[in-house]
Each structure stands twice: as C-alpha cells, then as structure tokens.
Scaffold this motif. Sequence first.
Motif, short mmCIF file in Angstrom:
data_model
loop_
_atom_site.label_atom_id
_atom_site.label_comp_id
_atom_site.label_asym_id
_atom_site.label_seq_id
_atom_site.Cartn_x
_atom_site.Cartn_y
_atom_site.Cartn_z
N ASN A 459 0.79 -1.24 0.00
CA ASN A 459 0.00 0.00 0.00
C ASN A 459 0.81 1.28 0.00
O ASN A 459 0.24 2.35 -0.08
N SER A 460 2.11 1.18 0.19
CA SER A 460 2.92 2.39 0.23
C SER A 460 4.35 2.04 -0.14
O SER A 460 4.75 0.87 -0.09
N GLY A 461 5.10 3.09 -0.46
CA GLY A 461 6.50 2.89 -0.79
C GLY A 461 7.25 2.29 0.39
O GLY A 461 8.12 1.43 0.22
N SER A 462 6.91 2.74 1.59
CA SER A 462 7.58 2.20 2.78
C SER A 462 7.35 0.70 2.90
O SER A 462 8.29 -0.06 3.17
N GLU A 463 6.12 0.30 2.70
CA GLU A 463 5.83 -1.14 2.79
C GLU A 463 6.57 -1.91 1.72
O GLU A 463 7.04 -3.04 1.96
N ALA A 464 6.64 -1.31 0.52
CA ALA A 464 7.34 -2.00 -0.57
C ALA A 464 8.81 -2.18 -0.20
O ALA A 464 9.38 -3.27 -0.35
N ASN A 465 9.44 -1.12 0.32
CA ASN A 465 10.86 -1.22 0.68
C ASN A 465 11.06 -2.14 1.88
O ASN A 465 12.05 -2.86 1.96
N ASP A 466 10.12 -2.10 2.81
CA ASP A 466 10.22 -2.98 3.97
C ASP A 466 10.16 -4.45 3.52
O ASP A 466 10.95 -5.29 3.97
N ALA A 487 19.61 9.39 1.89
CA ALA A 487 18.48 8.70 1.24
C ALA A 487 17.25 8.69 2.13
O ALA A 487 17.33 8.84 3.35
N TYR A 488 16.11 8.51 1.45
CA TYR A 488 14.86 8.26 2.17
C TYR A 488 14.18 7.05 1.54
O TYR A 488 13.95 7.03 0.33
N HIS A 489 13.86 6.06 2.38
CA HIS A 489 13.20 4.87 1.83
C HIS A 489 11.93 4.48 2.57
O HIS A 489 11.28 3.51 2.18
N GLY A 490 11.57 5.18 3.66
CA GLY A 490 10.28 4.83 4.26
C GLY A 490 10.19 5.02 5.75
O GLY A 490 11.14 5.48 6.41
N ILE A 491 9.03 4.64 6.28
CA ILE A 491 8.72 4.92 7.70
C ILE A 491 8.68 3.70 8.59
O ILE A 491 8.48 3.82 9.79
N ILE A 559 18.85 1.84 -3.65
CA ILE A 559 19.21 3.07 -4.36
C ILE A 559 17.97 3.67 -5.04
O ILE A 559 17.23 2.97 -5.72
N ASP A 560 17.74 4.93 -4.74
CA ASP A 560 16.66 5.68 -5.42
C ASP A 560 17.20 6.10 -6.77
O ASP A 560 18.21 6.82 -6.84
N SER A 561 16.53 5.68 -7.84
CA SER A 561 17.11 5.90 -9.17
C SER A 561 17.26 7.37 -9.52
O SER A 561 18.01 7.70 -10.43
N GLY A 592 16.12 -1.48 -6.46
CA GLY A 592 15.92 -0.24 -7.20
C GLY A 592 14.65 0.43 -6.67
O GLY A 592 13.55 -0.06 -6.89
N ASP A 593 14.84 1.52 -5.92
CA ASP A 593 13.69 2.21 -5.35
C ASP A 593 13.16 3.18 -6.41
O ASP A 593 13.72 4.24 -6.66
N GLU A 594 12.04 2.77 -7.04
CA GLU A 594 11.43 3.58 -8.11
C GLU A 594 10.21 4.32 -7.60
O GLU A 594 9.37 4.77 -8.38
N VAL A 595 10.13 4.43 -6.26
CA VAL A 595 8.93 5.01 -5.68
C VAL A 595 8.72 6.45 -6.15
O VAL A 595 7.61 6.89 -6.42
N GLN A 596 9.82 7.20 -6.28
CA GLN A 596 9.69 8.59 -6.74
C GLN A 596 9.70 8.69 -8.25
O GLN A 596 8.95 9.44 -8.83
N LEU A 597 10.61 7.97 -8.85
CA LEU A 597 10.93 8.26 -10.24
C LEU A 597 10.15 7.40 -11.23
O LEU A 597 10.09 7.71 -12.42
N GLY A 622 5.59 2.77 -6.19
CA GLY A 622 4.49 3.26 -5.34
C GLY A 622 3.99 4.60 -5.83
O GLY A 622 3.62 4.73 -6.99
N LYS A 623 4.07 5.57 -4.93
CA LYS A 623 3.57 6.94 -5.15
C LYS A 623 2.63 7.14 -6.36
O LYS A 623 1.43 7.17 -6.20
N PRO A 624 3.18 7.31 -7.60
CA PRO A 624 2.28 7.67 -8.69
C PRO A 624 1.44 6.51 -9.21
O PRO A 624 0.59 6.70 -10.07
C1 LIG Z 1 12.43 7.19 -2.87
C2 LIG Z 1 11.33 6.91 -1.88
N1 LIG Z 1 11.16 5.69 -1.39
C3 LIG Z 1 10.19 5.40 -0.52
C4 LIG Z 1 9.32 6.35 -0.07
C5 LIG Z 1 8.26 6.00 0.92
O1 LIG Z 1 7.00 5.97 0.30
P1 LIG Z 1 5.66 6.16 1.14
O2 LIG Z 1 5.65 7.55 1.65
O3 LIG Z 1 4.59 5.86 0.14
O4 LIG Z 1 5.67 5.16 2.25
C6 LIG Z 1 9.45 7.65 -0.56
C7 LIG Z 1 8.55 8.72 -0.10
O5 LIG Z 1 8.82 9.88 -0.17
C8 LIG Z 1 10.48 7.94 -1.48
O6 LIG Z 1 10.64 9.18 -1.97
#
Ligand SMILES: Cc1ncc(COP(=O)(O)O)c(C=O)c1O
Length: 781
Positions: A459-466, A487-491, A559-561, A592-597, A622-624
């Motif tokens: 349901n979210s980028g954080s969950e995907a990375n987790d 870097a930022y990958h989640g909560i 790595i966030d692309s 490959g963290d494609e959550v943003q890009l 995720g995101k988009p």
């Molecule tokens: C590169 C990247 N990965 C993961 C996340 C986490 O996604 P979410 O906020 O949907 O949990 C973000 C959110 O900003 C992000 O920018």
Amino acid sequence: MARDGWVLGELEAPAPELTPVAVEAIAADHFGIVGRATPLVSERDQNFRIVTADHRAFVLKVSNPKDGDDALQLQAGAMFHSARVDPGLPLMRPLPGGPGQVEVPDEVGGRLLVRMFTFMPGRHLEIQELTPEALWGLGVCSARMARSLRGFFHPGAARPSVWNLRHLLELKPLLEAVQDPRHRALVGMALDDFGNHAQAAFPALRAQVIHNDLSLSNLVFDQEQVVSGILDFGDVAHSALVAELAICAESALARPDGLAALGRLVGGFSSVTPLEDQEVELLPDLLLGRWAALAIISSWRLARYPASAAYVSGWQRGLWGMLEAAAAAGLPKWRPLIQSVARGERVRPIGVTGPTESLGQRRRRLLGAALSPLFYDPPLHLVRGEGVWLYDADGRRYLDAYNNVPIVGHSHPRVAAAVARQFATLASNTRYLHEAPLELAERLVATMPPGLDTVLFVNSGSEANDLAWRLALSFTGGTGGVATRSAYHGISAATADLSPEEWRARARPDWVETLPAPDGYRGRHRREEPEWVSRYVDHVDQAIAALASRGHRPAALFIDSGLSSEGILIPPPEYLVEVARRWRAAGGLLVGDEVQLGFGRSGAQMWGFQRHQVVPDIVTVGKPMGNGYPIAAVVTRAEIVERFSRDTGWFSTFGGNQVACAAGLAVLDVLDDQGLLPHARAMGDALLAQLRQLQQRHPVIGEVRSLGLLVGVELVRERSTREPLPVAGIANSMRDLGVLVGATGPAGNVIKIRPPLVVTAAQVGMVTEALDRALLGDARP
Ligand SMILES: Cc1ncc(COP(=O)(O)O)c(C=O)c1O
C-alpha cells in the motif's frame, strides 16, 4: 422586437378571469365532470380544483391566452414523455379518456384553452418541514424528473422564457422593480455574479428539456414526506440540466441547517445523475441566478398586480436572508463553500462556527509533532486539484510543479471514474480470485526487463521497501544494508533505519552502512577530477568491509534511481553498474527504489534504473502508481519470493485490492493512451533548456540537473564557493507567483521540480518565468 420585448410580453399577459360558475359549466359540458370549482393559485393561468359529489377531485386549467398551441403541445408532450420513461414519477396527468384540451370563448371574443387533469393528493410542505430523508428524496425526484425528459424535444422548448436561467440576464432592465435599495443591491450582485461566471459557461453545460420549476410550490408530499405529486409543466424549457437541481434547491439555504440541507438535496440528485465538475462549479451561480429571477419577477408582479400579493410574495420567503448570507460571506468564499457542499464534502458554514484555532494549530495538536512541517509560509490550504492545477480555499489556483503522485494530472477523470466504478462494485482482498491484480501484475511485468516476473502488492512505498528488505534478508542470509547518505526509503522500522535523511539525533544502526552520494558538483569527489566516479564506487567496498567488521554480510543495497533526496543527482551509468557488480559479488541484492521516479517521470522510459543500465534484483514502486490512490508493489524474481515463502507466510489486507488495482490499471492506460512518456521527455528537455538559459543570467543557479521531468536546480550564494543558498525563500516567492515547487538535497538548496506529466509547453514556460521573477525578487502575483 426590442431585447426585453418578449420579457414584458410574457410578464404582462394577464391571466384569464373565468368565474367558478363558468368553470363548473365547462367541466360538465366538455369533460362530463359535475362538481364544485374552487380557485387554486397560478402565476399566469387560472387553475381550479373540481370536486364531485362522490369526492373525486380534478384540476381544471385555463391557459393564458398568450400561450399558443405550441406551448401547450410542449407541456403535454413533456408530460407524456416523462410518464412513459419513468412511470413511477407521480406526474399530474390529463384526464384519462377525456378530450385533452378544449376551446371555450372568453368574454372579449377570444378563445381560451382548457384542460382537465387528475388531482394529485398530498400536502404542500415548507422547506423547514422536510426531514433529511425527504430532502434527499427531493433531490432524487428532481434528478428523475430531468432524466425522464432527457430524450425529449419539442421546438417550443427553445422559446425564450423569463424563468429559463439561460435568459436570466434579460431580466436586468427590470431590476428597478425591486423597491428596497438594499435588496436591489443584493439582486444586482447575484446578476453580476451570474454574468461573470454562469452566462459564458452555459453553452458548455449538459442541456436538455427540463421541468424548470420543480420547486416546493409545484410538489405535494404524502405522510412520509415522499413526493406524491409533481404539478405544473407550464415552465418546461430547454436549459442546463443542473438548473433543474438549482431550482429544486432554491430554498434549501433558508433553513437554519442550510448547508447540510443543500448537501442532502444535491446528494439525492447526484445519486441518480452524478454532477459533472463544471455543473458543481456553477451551482452557486445558478442558485444566485434563481434567487435573482424570483426577486425580480415577484417584485415586478407585486408592483403591477397588487392583488396577487398573497401568492407572489411567498416567492420572496427566505430569499433576502439567503442573499444577505451570501453577500456577508463574500462571494469569493461563498461560492467554493457551496461547491464543496455539492461535492458532498463536510463543510463549516462561513463565520458560524469559525475555528478559534487555525488549521495549522489543529494540525499540530491533532496530528502531532513528528509529522513533517508544512510547505510554504504561510502554508497552503488546498481544496481541489485538476490536471496540473491546485486550488486553495480562497479559489486561487497554482500550477503544481512539485507533486509526483498525480502523475497523469490531479483528479484525472478516467482514474477517478475507474476507482469509483470498482469501489461501487467490489472492494475485497487477494485471497479471492479476481482478474484485476493479475492484469495489473501482467502489465507491470511487461514493462520490466526479463526475469523480474513476480509482483507483490502493498500500500505504500515504505511497505514496498520494507518487504524488499525482508526478501533480501531471506534470500541472501545476510543482515547488512546500505543506502546513500541522505536517502529516504520509508517509515517502517527497517526502512527508517535505511533512511539517513531522517536520522537526526539517532545514531546509525549497527547493520546499516551509508555511501556518499555520487555528487559531482559539491560532493567529496568532483567532476573536475578524472577518477571521480570510481572514487565514489570505492565506497561500496568500504561499506562492505565496515559491515563485515560488525558481523553483517550484505543483504540489500537500496538506491533511489533519481537520488532525489540527495539533491537529484544524475551520475553516469558506470557508477551504478560498478556499484551493483561489487555489491553482488559480495552476496548482496540490489533494490531499485522507483517510488519517486517510476512510471515514466524519467522521460521516455518507464523506470529510472533503465537509464542507469542496471537491472535491480528487486524493484519497489508506489507513489504515482494509483495517481493518488494508495497502491504500491514489489517486483522481483520468482526465486526470491519462493525462498521467502519457505520462511514465512505473507498477505496484505489492502495490498492488491480491486479498487487499488483499478486505479493502477487506469494510470497505465492513461500513460499509454495520452502518450505521456515521450511527452515527459519532450517537456523535460524543454524545461532543462529554459533553466540552463536562466542559469546564464542568475549566478545563484549553480547547476541544473534533470532526468525527464524530475528536475533539480541547485542554488548557491556564490558560484565560486558553492555555498548553499536554501530554497525556502524562492519557493515561497514562486508560490506567490502561482507556481509550486519544493526543496531537496542535504542542504535544502536544490529546487525540486516534478510536475504531473501532462504539463504543457506553455506551463513549462510559466515555471521558468516564475523562477526567473522570484530570483529577480519580483514576487507580485
Ligand atoms: C524514494 C522513496 N522511497 C520510498 C518512499 C516512501 O514511500 P511512502 O511515503 O509511500 O511510504 C518515498 C517517499 O517519499 C520515497 O521518496
């Protein structure tokens, strides 16, 4: 004929003046109904109730002599059509088996047309008496009425009429009829508003023949407050569909709970016929317009025909209060309030329960101190988005050059409709068979390089990375993780540990190592040095060694692309190719963290890693993905998931639910059908070229970097020192100029520009121009 010729012609036509005795004779002679006639009220006709000795009741209508056959055929045609299309509507009907209409002579040698109708039992109700359910029912009734007429036409429907809002402004010359100067000013305000907003938009509204007077005076209700009779087709006209609703809702705001009442009524209408955006937008103006028509026509009639006072003055009940309230709120505030109500949003009346605490204070109190600070000073209070535009509570619009979630544009109608349709059909989980998650998985896999063939929905980028982290732990048997330094990958616990950007006072977890981001502009190895890329790559070896020294073998390197929180960095492909090679050689997986890009932002290709010429072992998206509807996924190799399944069961309640998948599928459709990937590249190229030109004129622009429509503009106090210049002030100025951008980078000195991919060339130009002006210190809107 003079422009207002028809207006006065219509208003001045006096009603016929038959006596009850004459009417009783007509009823008996022509319709075979013997009974007692009692006059009923009417604006231009003469209506009588006829009750027979055995208590049967009828309505005899003597039409205004000005209304020719055409008008009466229109009314009869509309009535029959409605009855055929929606037999359940309680319509007044011509006497069955009767002669239809008959002609009788009047006292001055003319002829009068007379019709006999069934009498509709029921009670007239005042708006104040209606229960919430009855208000809803009223809205439903109005929508059904209009729907039943949708396929009807008669040339007479096109005639001009004082009650047709389409012709409202023709009443302007009669404004003087409103005696009280304060009232006249209010009506003038309503007319002006109509002229400014509704008149020009009218031709673009859904239009059809409507009843055009479905107000409470033409409705009767049964004991349960269900509409039991719809009377009087005398004002039937071709007009905007939403005018049917505005007329039906004309008095709702006169109730003490006016907004809630209006919301109920509109809700009922929309439950049958959902309103289009433009209709919602114009509803306030049509209400004002209807009030203006009621005020002018009733004032004119009161002055001209004082005898009609008892009937006509009723039209003004509540009217001045409603106009006063709109004026007191101020139309720029009142209109969005009514629009919000029409959209079914919960709203507070302006000024009634005004919060003593600002929204910002409530946010802080209720959502807590940890939540990220608000953007902009003062912060933005958004109420609506459409395409690249965002609208604030004062009705001001902003070009959104910041948000990457609405990748195909805010509130894209196709995505919204897909979500609404699926939500109204089925919203369940992936422990039942359904096509949607499978189709979405197939389509995602089709965009990936061979081997990335299995999709896990979350349901979210954080969950995907987790989840990616858990997959890597189980597949590699290692426990060491690596991320870049900001870097930022989640909560979640694991992803927060892998997000140095958020660490603040927290120490680096034992199992995590960080890499300096490959920043060739201001990082520790700069582009001027010939070996700068390989120097950055070498840090991987150091990270592996450091982890090993603490007893951790490699599990996953994230790595966030777009390296977006690092300041949007675009290292040459050899950087990631070599990093991945060394990390894998030590046994780790590449995430490959494609959550943003992801989803085409990088321009022409769907995924950012494609530009780096590396295929990750695990891709997180995720995101988009749902254009604002929560949906995210992990895409990886089947063998990795199989290994994981030996360690654990796995299921996400909402992950991959049908509604989320409907959103995801619609986004993919729109990306394809609107050709947004090549468009993103073209717009990204245009933006980059324009920004590079700006850079020549503004020494504070140190560097411009872009990957499609992910663009970073690095600000420096001085080019020679590269001392960072924080973005906040510039972002605030740009917001004042109506363009929203963000800030990123470890020093907060990189302007982050990420508009929805539907941004046009002209809008790209607006972004550049706003930046130019903001940098020149010109922030006048
Ligand atoms: C590169 C990247 N990965 C993961 C996340 C986490 O996604 P979410 O906020 O949907 O949990 C973000 C959110 O900003 C992000 O920018």
